[in-house]
Design a protein around this motif. Structure first.
Motif, PDB file in Angstrom:
ATOM      1  N   LEU A  55      32.920  83.275 125.690  1.00 19.48           N
ATOM      2  CA  LEU A  55      32.545  84.776 126.318  1.00 19.48           C
ATOM      3  C   LEU A  55      31.339  84.284 127.160  1.00 19.48           C
ATOM      4  O   LEU A  55      31.386  84.672 128.228  1.00 19.48           O
ATOM      5  CB  LEU A  55      32.053  85.627 125.266  1.00 19.48           C
ATOM      6  CG  LEU A  55      32.004  87.105 125.555  1.00 19.48           C
ATOM      7  CD1 LEU A  55      32.856  87.748 126.013  1.00 19.48           C
ATOM      8  CD2 LEU A  55      31.306  87.772 124.265  1.00 19.48           C
ATOM      9  N   ASP A  56      30.378  83.358 126.786  1.00 18.96           N
ATOM     10  CA  ASP A  56      29.346  82.909 127.839  1.00 18.96           C
ATOM     11  C   ASP A  56      29.775  82.495 129.101  1.00 18.96           C
ATOM     12  O   ASP A  56      29.552  82.793 129.997  1.00 18.96           O
ATOM     13  CB  ASP A  56      28.735  81.977 126.901  1.00 18.96           C
ATOM     14  CG  ASP A  56      27.522  82.547 125.931  1.00 18.96           C
ATOM     15  OD1 ASP A  56      27.551  83.776 126.068  1.00 18.96           O
ATOM     16  OD2 ASP A  56      27.200  81.876 125.009  1.00 18.96           O
ATOM     17  N   ARG A  57      30.993  81.415 128.851  1.00 20.80           N
ATOM     18  CA  ARG A  57      31.602  81.091 130.382  1.00 20.80           C
ATOM     19  C   ARG A  57      32.236  81.995 130.964  1.00 20.80           C
ATOM     20  O   ARG A  57      32.015  81.877 132.287  1.00 20.80           O
ATOM     21  CB  ARG A  57      32.572  79.997 129.800  1.00 20.80           C
ATOM     22  CG  ARG A  57      32.091  78.487 129.176  1.00 20.80           C
ATOM     23  CD  ARG A  57      33.132  77.644 128.737  1.00 20.80           C
ATOM     24  NE  ARG A  57      34.011  77.207 129.825  1.00 20.80           N
ATOM     25  CZ  ARG A  57      34.917  76.324 129.570  1.00 20.80           C
ATOM     26  NH1 ARG A  57      35.086  75.796 128.661  1.00 20.80           N
ATOM     27  NH2 ARG A  57      35.855  76.030 130.726  1.00 20.80           N
ATOM     28  N   PRO A 116      32.148  82.883 120.890  1.00 20.85           N
ATOM     29  CA  PRO A 116      30.979  82.990 121.811  1.00 20.85           C
ATOM     30  C   PRO A 116      31.016  82.311 123.029  1.00 20.85           C
ATOM     31  O   PRO A 116      30.325  82.762 124.035  1.00 20.85           O
ATOM     32  CB  PRO A 116      29.810  83.109 120.668  1.00 20.85           C
ATOM     33  CG  PRO A 116      30.498  83.304 119.662  1.00 20.85           C
ATOM     34  CD  PRO A 116      31.963  82.779 119.558  1.00 20.85           C
ATOM     35  N   ARG A 117      31.362  80.996 122.855  1.00 21.95           N
ATOM     36  CA  ARG A 117      31.232  80.100 123.989  1.00 21.95           C
ATOM     37  C   ARG A 117      32.251  80.507 124.880  1.00 21.95           C
ATOM     38  O   ARG A 117      31.628  80.334 126.297  1.00 21.95           O
ATOM     39  CB  ARG A 117      31.791  78.684 123.637  1.00 21.95           C
ATOM     40  CG  ARG A 117      30.762  77.981 122.282  1.00 21.95           C
ATOM     41  CD  ARG A 117      31.288  76.535 122.007  1.00 21.95           C
ATOM     42  NE  ARG A 117      30.756  76.063 120.562  1.00 21.95           N
ATOM     43  CZ  ARG A 117      30.862  75.043 120.418  1.00 21.95           C
ATOM     44  NH1 ARG A 117      31.563  74.133 120.928  1.00 21.95           N
ATOM     45  NH2 ARG A 117      30.302  74.586 119.167  1.00 21.95           N
ATOM     46  N   GLU A 119      30.478  85.321 112.211  1.00 25.49           N
ATOM     47  CA  GLU A 119      29.390  84.127 112.681  1.00 25.49           C
ATOM     48  C   GLU A 119      28.976  83.758 111.303  1.00 25.49           C
ATOM     49  O   GLU A 119      28.227  82.429 111.296  1.00 25.49           O
ATOM     50  CB  GLU A 119      28.291  84.613 113.633  1.00 25.49           C
ATOM     51  CG  GLU A 119      29.071  84.929 114.875  1.00 25.49           C
ATOM     52  CD  GLU A 119      28.016  85.558 115.874  1.00 25.49           C
ATOM     53  OE1 GLU A 119      27.720  84.562 117.070  1.00 25.49           O
ATOM     54  OE2 GLU A 119      27.726  86.262 115.708  1.00 25.49           O
ATOM     55  N   ARG A 144      31.161  85.061 131.238  1.00 29.84           N
ATOM     56  CA  ARG A 144      30.301  86.015 131.817  1.00 29.84           C
ATOM     57  C   ARG A 144      29.533  85.058 132.839  1.00 29.84           C
ATOM     58  O   ARG A 144      29.227  85.661 134.177  1.00 29.84           O
ATOM     59  CB  ARG A 144      29.219  86.221 130.841  1.00 29.84           C
ATOM     60  CG  ARG A 144      29.705  87.331 129.761  1.00 29.84           C
ATOM     61  CD  ARG A 144      28.710  87.412 128.770  1.00 29.84           C
ATOM     62  NE  ARG A 144      28.864  88.832 127.933  1.00 29.84           N
ATOM     63  CZ  ARG A 144      28.566  88.904 126.412  1.00 29.84           C
ATOM     64  NH1 ARG A 144      27.803  87.969 125.970  1.00 29.84           N
ATOM     65  NH2 ARG A 144      28.834  90.014 125.803  1.00 29.84           N
ATOM     66  N   LYS A 145      29.505  83.672 132.736  1.00 27.78           N
ATOM     67  CA  LYS A 145      28.578  83.193 133.739  1.00 27.78           C
ATOM     68  C   LYS A 145      29.569  82.986 134.978  1.00 27.78           C
ATOM     69  O   LYS A 145      28.976  82.976 136.169  1.00 27.78           O
ATOM     70  CB  LYS A 145      28.475  81.680 133.389  1.00 27.78           C
ATOM     71  CG  LYS A 145      27.375  81.772 132.203  1.00 27.78           C
ATOM     72  CD  LYS A 145      26.976  80.044 131.707  1.00 27.78           C
ATOM     73  CE  LYS A 145      25.869  80.070 130.573  1.00 27.78           C
ATOM     74  NZ  LYS A 145      25.880  78.796 130.243  1.00 27.78           N
ATOM     75  N   THR A 146      30.847  82.984 134.908  1.00 34.78           N
ATOM     76  CA  THR A 146      31.823  83.046 135.966  1.00 34.78           C
ATOM     77  C   THR A 146      32.229  84.338 136.595  1.00 34.78           C
ATOM     78  O   THR A 146      32.909  84.304 137.744  1.00 34.78           O
ATOM     79  CB  THR A 146      33.101  82.152 135.710  1.00 34.78           C
ATOM     80  OG1 THR A 146      33.917  82.619 134.413  1.00 34.78           O
ATOM     81  CG2 THR A 146      32.841  80.790 135.121  1.00 34.78           C
ATOM     82  N   THR A 148      41.968  84.970 122.534  1.00 34.17           N
ATOM     83  CA  THR A 148      41.378  83.697 123.282  1.00 34.17           C
ATOM     84  C   THR A 148      42.506  82.743 124.102  1.00 34.17           C
ATOM     85  O   THR A 148      42.067  82.156 125.000  1.00 34.17           O
ATOM     86  CB  THR A 148      40.948  82.666 122.076  1.00 34.17           C
ATOM     87  OG1 THR A 148      41.701  82.366 121.289  1.00 34.17           O
ATOM     88  CG2 THR A 148      39.655  83.383 121.629  1.00 34.17           C
ATOM     89  N   GLY A 157      34.856  88.003 133.006  1.00 33.80           N
ATOM     90  CA  GLY A 157      35.075  88.713 131.754  1.00 33.80           C
ATOM     91  C   GLY A 157      35.815  90.223 132.067  1.00 33.80           C
ATOM     92  O   GLY A 157      36.813  90.193 131.159  1.00 33.80           O
TER      93      GLY A 157
END
Length: 388
Positions: A170-172, A167-168, A50, A174-176, A106, A179
């Motif tokens: 991964l966030d999506r 990271p984006r 990063e 996790r939210k759904t 990815t 993962g």
């Protein structure tokens, strides 16, 4: 993000890898050439986290890649992020006999996000950042030196955007709650067994019209011979002997080495040189394939009669419907060979009957096979209903 100049010495590489070893992830890509060699020639490695990104020159005189390879295969604390990373993983495996681990691809993650089965890197970047990548340096001869600034910038861009996208994603995921869906897939692509080329299995990649065991036995022997010779000489397989020549030799084997001069696709010198003698030795030692080794007929799915094939087609339709409903690529849910296995009556060892795949597809697949699920069309849309 700090972009470093091209790294061409061991000291600077060691310092970079020491910093990256403290990161939670690194994005990795490689550039290589394999047009003239059996083994891919590693020409450039791009890596980023990063905070910083760099390109590393493996062809620089005296550079030792050990710090980089240790980061890739020995450091279990840093996640390695790739996109469609099969060839990148293969290169690391060729150098270390190990694969990068832990791993995150990815392209596979995009399948769980409903972005398609084989989304390209440029399309993924544009979809998630709005940036259209410059593809101008895509066909660079990466083995030529020096590399100019545009080439290096193009190469580093592959990991700077990957480090931004990961990271984006991964966030999506996790939210759904998706993962965990990917854990098995990431372990599968990291399995070193995927990157070992067994000469005894090389014949399975070559098409031949005959199904006679003696013909296929010769095909196996010649393909294995080519694999070993190509490795020893570090030549592309096709430059040594093309697939169609191997198939022709398997169907019409020469009786004497002198007959090799008449084989289309072989140099006349094979009729009298050592490599021609080794080819003849491979042919003479070839044994017919055993029944267990025989490949399934292409026009007949293994273990399936006509009715079973129809059931497999229904399962494929169900898979498309469930993939659409869950917004995930069908290939991530189930492979076609598993559908055939279920249609043939197999119930053990199928990934579709485990974990999230069972909830998304497997339980309905079982219900369909057991006559408890039916298809119908309502208002022009395919729907399914349980049968009491």
């Amino acid at each position: 993000m700090i972009i470093h100049p091209l790294i061409s010495d061991t000291k600077t590489l060691t310092e970079l890898c020491a910093r990256l070893a403290r990161s939670r992830f690194v994005a990795v890509d490689t550039e290589f050439m394999r047009e003239n060699t059996y083994w891919p020639e590693l020409c450039l490695v791009q890596i980023a986290d990063e905070n910083e990104a760099a390109a590393i020159d493996p062809l620089a005189p005296g550079i030792d890649l050990k710090p980089l390879l240790d980061l890739m295969v020995e450091n279990e604390d840093v996640l390695k992020v790739v996109h469609a990373g099969g060839q990148d993983i293969e290169i690391v495996h060729n150098l270390t006999a190990k694969t990068p681990h832990p791993l995150f691809d990815t392209q596979i993650a995009a399948m769980a996000m409903g972005m398609g089965e084989q989304v390209g890197y440029s399309n993924l970047v544009e979809s998630m950042t709005g940036v259209k990548l410059d593809k101008g340096a895509r066909f660079t001869d990466w083995s030529r030196r020096p590399l100019d600034k545009r080439q290096i910038d193009y190469a580093i861009g592959d990991v700077t955007y990957l480090a931004e996208i990961f990271p984006r994603m991964l966030d999506r995921l996790r939210k759904t709650g998706r993962g965990a869906w990917l854990d098995h897939e990431m372990e599968r692509i990291a399995d070193p067994a995927n990157y070992v080329n067994d000469p005894d299995l090389a014949w399975t990649r070559i098409k031949v019209a005959s199904r006679k065991p003696e013909v296929l036995g010769r095909l196996k022997a010649i393909a294995g011979f080519r694999e070993r010779e190509a490795r020893r000489k570090n030549l592309p397989r096709g430059r040594l002997i093309k697939d169609e020549t191997i198939a022709d030799l398997a169907v019409h084997p020469p009786r004497h080495q002198s007959d090799l001069a008449k084989v289309r696709g072989l140099a006349a010198s094979w009729a009298g040189n050592d490599i021609g003698a080794r080819l003849m030795s491979a042919l003479e030692s070839a044994a017919p394939l055993t029944e267990a080794e025989m490949p399934p007929r292409e026009d007949r799915r293994p273990g399936l009669g006509k009715d079973g094939a129809l059931v497999a087609d229904l399962l494929k339709l169900l898979l498309k419907v469930r993939a659409r409903d869950s917004d995930v690529a069908p290939r991530l849910i189930c492979r076609s060979d598993e559908l055939d296995a279920m249609a043939a009556g197999q119930r053990q060892g199928l990934s579709m009957l485990e974990g999230w795949r069972y909830e998304v597809f497997g339980k309905d697949a079982l219900a369909l096979c057991e006559g408890r699920l039916a298809f119908s069309v309502r208002s022009g849309k395919m729907v399914m209903s349980e049968i009491e």
